[in-house]
Scaffold this active site. Sequence first.
Site, mmCIF file in Angstrom:
data_model
loop_
_atom_site.group_PDB
_atom_site.id
_atom_site.type_symbol
_atom_site.label_atom_id
_atom_site.label_comp_id
_atom_site.label_asym_id
_atom_site.label_seq_id
_atom_site.Cartn_x
_atom_site.Cartn_y
_atom_site.Cartn_z
ATOM 1 N N ASN A 358 -0.209 -8.857 -8.338
ATOM 2 C CA ASN A 358 -1.505 -9.022 -7.694
ATOM 3 C C ASN A 358 -2.607 -9.302 -8.705
ATOM 4 O O ASN A 358 -2.326 -9.755 -9.806
ATOM 5 C CB ASN A 358 -1.842 -7.868 -6.757
ATOM 6 C CG ASN A 358 -2.336 -8.419 -5.419
ATOM 7 O OD1 ASN A 358 -3.402 -9.012 -5.360
ATOM 8 N ND2 ASN A 358 -1.545 -8.269 -4.378
ATOM 9 N N HIS A 360 -4.673 -7.808 -10.780
ATOM 10 C CA HIS A 360 -4.625 -7.326 -12.163
ATOM 11 C C HIS A 360 -3.516 -8.018 -12.943
ATOM 12 O O HIS A 360 -3.668 -8.316 -14.126
ATOM 13 C CB HIS A 360 -4.431 -5.807 -12.194
ATOM 14 C CG HIS A 360 -4.751 -5.184 -13.513
ATOM 15 N ND1 HIS A 360 -3.793 -4.866 -14.452
ATOM 16 C CD2 HIS A 360 -5.937 -4.835 -14.070
ATOM 17 C CE1 HIS A 360 -4.367 -4.330 -15.505
ATOM 18 N NE2 HIS A 360 -5.677 -4.300 -15.312
ATOM 19 N N CYS A 361 -2.407 -8.314 -12.274
ATOM 20 C CA CYS A 361 -1.257 -8.946 -12.927
ATOM 21 C C CYS A 361 -1.540 -10.379 -13.377
ATOM 22 O O CYS A 361 -0.936 -10.855 -14.341
ATOM 23 C CB CYS A 361 -0.056 -8.976 -11.989
ATOM 24 S SG CYS A 361 0.440 -7.395 -11.297
ATOM 25 N N ILE A 362 -2.412 -11.086 -12.666
ATOM 26 C CA ILE A 362 -2.651 -12.504 -12.978
ATOM 27 C C ILE A 362 -3.878 -12.708 -13.849
ATOM 28 O O ILE A 362 -4.284 -13.840 -14.098
ATOM 29 C CB ILE A 362 -2.764 -13.353 -11.699
ATOM 30 C CG1 ILE A 362 -3.995 -12.962 -10.875
ATOM 31 C CG2 ILE A 362 -1.482 -13.250 -10.874
ATOM 32 C CD1 ILE A 362 -4.342 -13.947 -9.770
#
Length: 370
Positions: A358, A360-362
Amino acid sequence: MTNVNVDVTPLTTKPSQDGFYMPAEWAAQQAVWMIWPYRPDNWRAAGAYAQATFAKVADAIGAATPVYMGVPKAFLAEAKAVMPSHVTLVEMDSNDCWARDTGPTVVVNDNGECRGVDWGFNAWGGHNGGLYFPWDKDEQVAQQMLAQHGFARYSAPLILEGGSIHVDGEGTCMTSAECLLNANRNPELTKEQIEDLLRDYLNVKQFIWLQDGVYMDETDGHIDNMSCFARPGEVILHWTDDETDPQYPRSKAALEVLQNTVDAKGRKLKIHLLPQPGPLYCSEEESKGVTEGTGVPRTAGERLAGSYVNFLITNHRIVFPLLDPATDDIAAQKLQEIFPEHEIVGVPAREILLGGGNIHCITQQIPAGK
């Protein structure tokens, strides 16, 4: 658009020796990095839906912080057409788009100088449960991002994704055993040796080890989907009250750890519980849009590891994922209570979740220093 092709020879020292440390996410930021999603074996419709969502995320961030996006040469024209004009497109090869995990961890010193830590990367498990092959282009991402900013580079002898660590900027690091102690990351290292390396490269002193991350998280339980720091002495935890939900024992065990630990300054932690959405599942239509390849299959009916904890703090703005109409407003209200001085901005983010992560991951923030 800019092009980066610079060799950043690694330093021979370690950040802790040089007085550098990883700042907290709420420290001032000069930029946020993202990477263009295009894998047809991970993103439905060859990434078209995800690309539109990434554009909305970039727009939400861009109101507070400049956004850079790494884009393979073949997709530059597409990215220029889709991305907001304020986004700086940088020609950059990658195997996928998880900037948090393939990008550098930028460390700072008390004079405001920035340098970067380039971790080892094996696509979340290599040949023992990893999510795709090859990952050779991803291994070059951190170096290219650092070159864009002209930062010196430390090369850390540790397989580590940025989503597997959270810090408070005051000496505390939070992580999960499910990921960092997984045999598919650094099987030759003990827990103590991993802690020593994190002390060397993040300049932290105290560790908070949660056992597990979010149920069905294919990264092997990244901490950034499960728990994070809101400010020194305060943490947010992914939570469900449903004792029959497979997530419940994971969150309950994490809560017990957090209730019985102190941070590097000796503080007991204030814990905020952020309710989980759903449960959410991949639909038949969503599954059909993903082609077969070396990526992990996207199966209809599979539970998605949705979490509102997977948000980005960027210069007094919180950009968080909208995942479920039944709980989105509750999450927004809770985040506003936790961050009363921040602007809370939700972005529809199911398309990112379908790909395995999501907001934060990208994203990967570049601290401003001073």
